[in-house]
Design a protein around this motif. Structure first.
Motif, mmCIF file in Angstrom:
data_model
loop_
_atom_site.group_PDB
_atom_site.id
_atom_site.type_symbol
_atom_site.label_atom_id
_atom_site.label_comp_id
_atom_site.label_asym_id
_atom_site.label_seq_id
_atom_site.Cartn_x
_atom_site.Cartn_y
_atom_site.Cartn_z
ATOM 1 N N ILE A 98 0.938 -1.277 -0.070
ATOM 2 C CA ILE A 98 0.077 -0.037 -0.095
ATOM 3 C C ILE A 98 0.928 1.191 0.134
ATOM 4 C CG2 ILE A 98 -1.698 1.280 1.071
ATOM 5 C CD1 ILE A 98 -2.553 -1.334 2.519
ATOM 6 N N ASN A 99 0.739 1.944 -1.218
ATOM 7 C CA ASN A 99 1.803 3.185 -1.067
ATOM 8 C C ASN A 99 1.332 4.480 -0.249
ATOM 9 O OD1 ASN A 99 1.879 1.234 -3.876
ATOM 10 N ND2 ASN A 99 4.107 2.367 -3.715
ATOM 11 N N ALA A 100 -0.071 4.643 -0.639
ATOM 12 C CA ALA A 100 -0.532 5.969 -0.043
ATOM 13 C C ALA A 100 -2.077 5.616 0.216
ATOM 14 C CB ALA A 100 -0.305 6.924 -0.968
ATOM 15 N N THR A 101 -2.275 6.395 1.205
ATOM 16 C CA THR A 101 -3.645 6.636 1.721
ATOM 17 C C THR A 101 -3.822 8.157 1.815
ATOM 18 O OG1 THR A 101 -3.426 6.031 3.903
ATOM 19 C CG2 THR A 101 -4.040 4.149 2.640
ATOM 20 N N SER A 102 -4.998 8.540 1.532
ATOM 21 C CA SER A 102 -5.369 9.832 1.696
ATOM 22 C C SER A 102 -6.689 10.066 2.657
ATOM 23 C CB SER A 102 -5.626 10.502 0.239
ATOM 24 O OG SER A 102 -4.454 10.362 -0.345
ATOM 25 N N ASP A 103 -6.695 11.020 3.462
ATOM 26 C CA ASP A 103 -8.024 11.349 4.315
ATOM 27 C C ASP A 103 -9.158 11.896 3.256
ATOM 28 O OD1 ASP A 103 -6.784 10.692 6.413
ATOM 29 O OD2 ASP A 103 -6.021 12.943 6.919
ATOM 30 N N ILE A 104 -10.400 11.580 3.348
ATOM 31 C CA ILE A 104 -11.347 11.990 2.629
ATOM 32 C C ILE A 104 -12.090 13.168 3.537
ATOM 33 C CG2 ILE A 104 -13.565 11.607 1.612
ATOM 34 C CD1 ILE A 104 -12.354 8.470 1.052
ATOM 35 N N ASN A 105 -12.323 14.309 2.851
ATOM 36 C CA ASN A 105 -12.940 15.442 3.771
ATOM 37 C C ASN A 105 -14.191 16.056 3.327
ATOM 38 O OD1 ASN A 105 -13.478 17.708 4.999
ATOM 39 N ND2 ASN A 105 -11.412 18.571 5.234
ATOM 40 N N LEU A 106 -15.346 15.464 3.891
ATOM 41 C CA LEU A 106 -16.714 15.766 3.401
ATOM 42 C C LEU A 106 -16.937 17.361 3.439
ATOM 43 C CD1 LEU A 106 -17.505 12.724 4.753
ATOM 44 C CD2 LEU A 106 -18.490 13.298 2.392
ATOM 45 N N GLY A 107 -16.082 18.120 3.758
ATOM 46 C CA GLY A 107 -16.568 19.632 4.124
ATOM 47 C C GLY A 107 -17.315 20.082 4.899
ATOM 48 N N ILE A 108 -17.877 21.317 4.973
ATOM 49 C CA ILE A 108 -18.672 21.971 6.031
ATOM 50 C C ILE A 108 -20.075 22.032 5.268
ATOM 51 C CG2 ILE A 108 -19.231 23.915 7.429
ATOM 52 C CD1 ILE A 108 -16.226 24.382 7.280
ATOM 53 N N HIS A 109 -21.019 21.540 6.056
ATOM 54 C CA HIS A 109 -22.487 21.470 5.469
ATOM 55 C C HIS A 109 -23.298 21.757 6.735
ATOM 56 C CE1 HIS A 109 -21.183 19.390 1.865
ATOM 57 N NE2 HIS A 109 -20.530 18.612 2.984
ATOM 58 N N SER A 110 -24.651 22.170 6.302
ATOM 59 C CA SER A 110 -25.874 22.778 7.260
ATOM 60 C C SER A 110 -26.435 21.639 7.635
ATOM 61 C CB SER A 110 -26.588 23.598 6.487
ATOM 62 O OG SER A 110 -26.020 24.767 6.050
ATOM 63 N N ALA A 111 -27.017 21.412 8.789
ATOM 64 C CA ALA A 111 -27.621 20.396 9.169
ATOM 65 C C ALA A 111 -28.866 19.990 8.460
ATOM 66 C CB ALA A 111 -28.209 20.911 10.561
#
Length: 298
Positions: free
Chosen positions: A174-187
């Motif tokens: 496994i060469n690389a893993t990257s975080d997944i950022n879903l961002g900022i959202h309203s409730a």
């Protein structure tokens, strides 16, 4: 020569361009006369059984003509060769007492070569045989008027045999893993998606499957992000495509895993996109996260 074999051991995409080993090229000279003798010894090695020339590389061959490029160098860093390519090994002038023997040796460094496609090698044993026609021992005996120099006389007819080999293993990294950022959202937002890549390198022609496991150990990729307050949670789904195909880890072997992502190695890093969908954000405002374990079966 190391009891007839130079074995670079196990080769994977990680060390396919860097594996190396040192071997000892040893020889013995015997003086059967009653007087002191002076001799010069030359040892030459050609390309071996797999190629017609040395420069820029020698090759080990394996299954389906798979190849590993390598070369052998003398202790001074020069390519060990013969009188056509590289440099023939030449001893210093050896003085041998009457009715006695003397031993000599040279360290030979054998290295796989980068940039020659070694990562494309197939699983299995690779070898190059240096049989009699590919090696030569030359000896020059001095006289009262001449200091011996084996490099100035015709090559001898004495030959020696050895093999250079390595075993390419079925392997994945496994060469690389990257975080997944879903961002900022309203409730109350629904069907929020995002993605990022993981990279896997496997031996050429090696079949593999990738499984993803959220921290709750759910086998179908249904994870739960935890908020910083320690109370609120936010469900999510791991997917192998944007259309919603679940990506999980429902088996602990290659054969058992049926909901992962499959691939075939070629020695280079391959990217696989991981998608995440959050069905609904009707939760307490907070920052939410989870950790996913990536497992490669092959």
């Amino acid at each position: 020569m190391n009891s007839g074999s130079i074995n670079l051991g196990s080769i994977t995409p990680v060390n396919a361009d860097t594996a190396n080993i040192t071997a000892l090229l040893s020889y013995e000279c015997e003086n059967t006369s009653d007087t002191v003798a002076k001799v010069s010894v030359c040892l030459a090695a050609g390309s071996g059984s797999n190629e017609s020339q040395i420069v820029p590389a020698r090759y080990m061959t394996g299954p389906n003509s798979s190849r590993l490029a390598f070369n052998m160098t003398l202790s001074d860093g020069e390519i060990w060769g013969d009188r056509n390519f590289g440099k023939e090994y030449k001893s210093s002038v050896l003085t041998i007492a009457g009715n006695s023997k003397i031993q000599g040796s040279e360290v030979i460094n054998t290295s796989l070569l980068s940039g020659k496609g070694n990562v494309n090698a197939l699983q299995g044993v690779h070898a190059n045989n240096f049989d009699g026609i590919h090696t030569t021992l030359t000896v020059d005996i001095g006289t009262d008027l001449q200091v011996p120099d084996c490099a100035t006389v015709d090559q001898g007819s004495t030959q020696f045999t050895f093999t250079v080999q390595a075993t390419v293993l079925s392997s994945c990294l496994i060469n690389a893993t990257s975080d997944i950022n879903l961002g900022i959202h309203s409730a109350g937002a629904t069907n929020i998606t995002s993605n990022n890549n993981i990279a896997v390198t496997c031996t050429n022609a090696t079949s593999y499957k990738i499984g993803l496991t959220p921290s709750n150990d759910n086998t179908t990729g249904k994870g739960i992000m935890a908020g910083t307050n320690g109370k609120s949670t936010l469900p999510y789904q791991l997917q192998s495509d944007a259309s919603g195909t679940e990506w999980g880890n429902n088996g602990n072997t290659y054969a058992a895993l049926t909901n992962g992502v499959t691939g075939t190695g070629d020695g280079a890093a391959k990217a696989h996109t991981v998608y995440v969908t959050v069905p609904n954000t009707d939760v307490t405002p907070d920052s939410y996260s989870d950790r996913v374990t990536v497992t490669v079966y092959y």
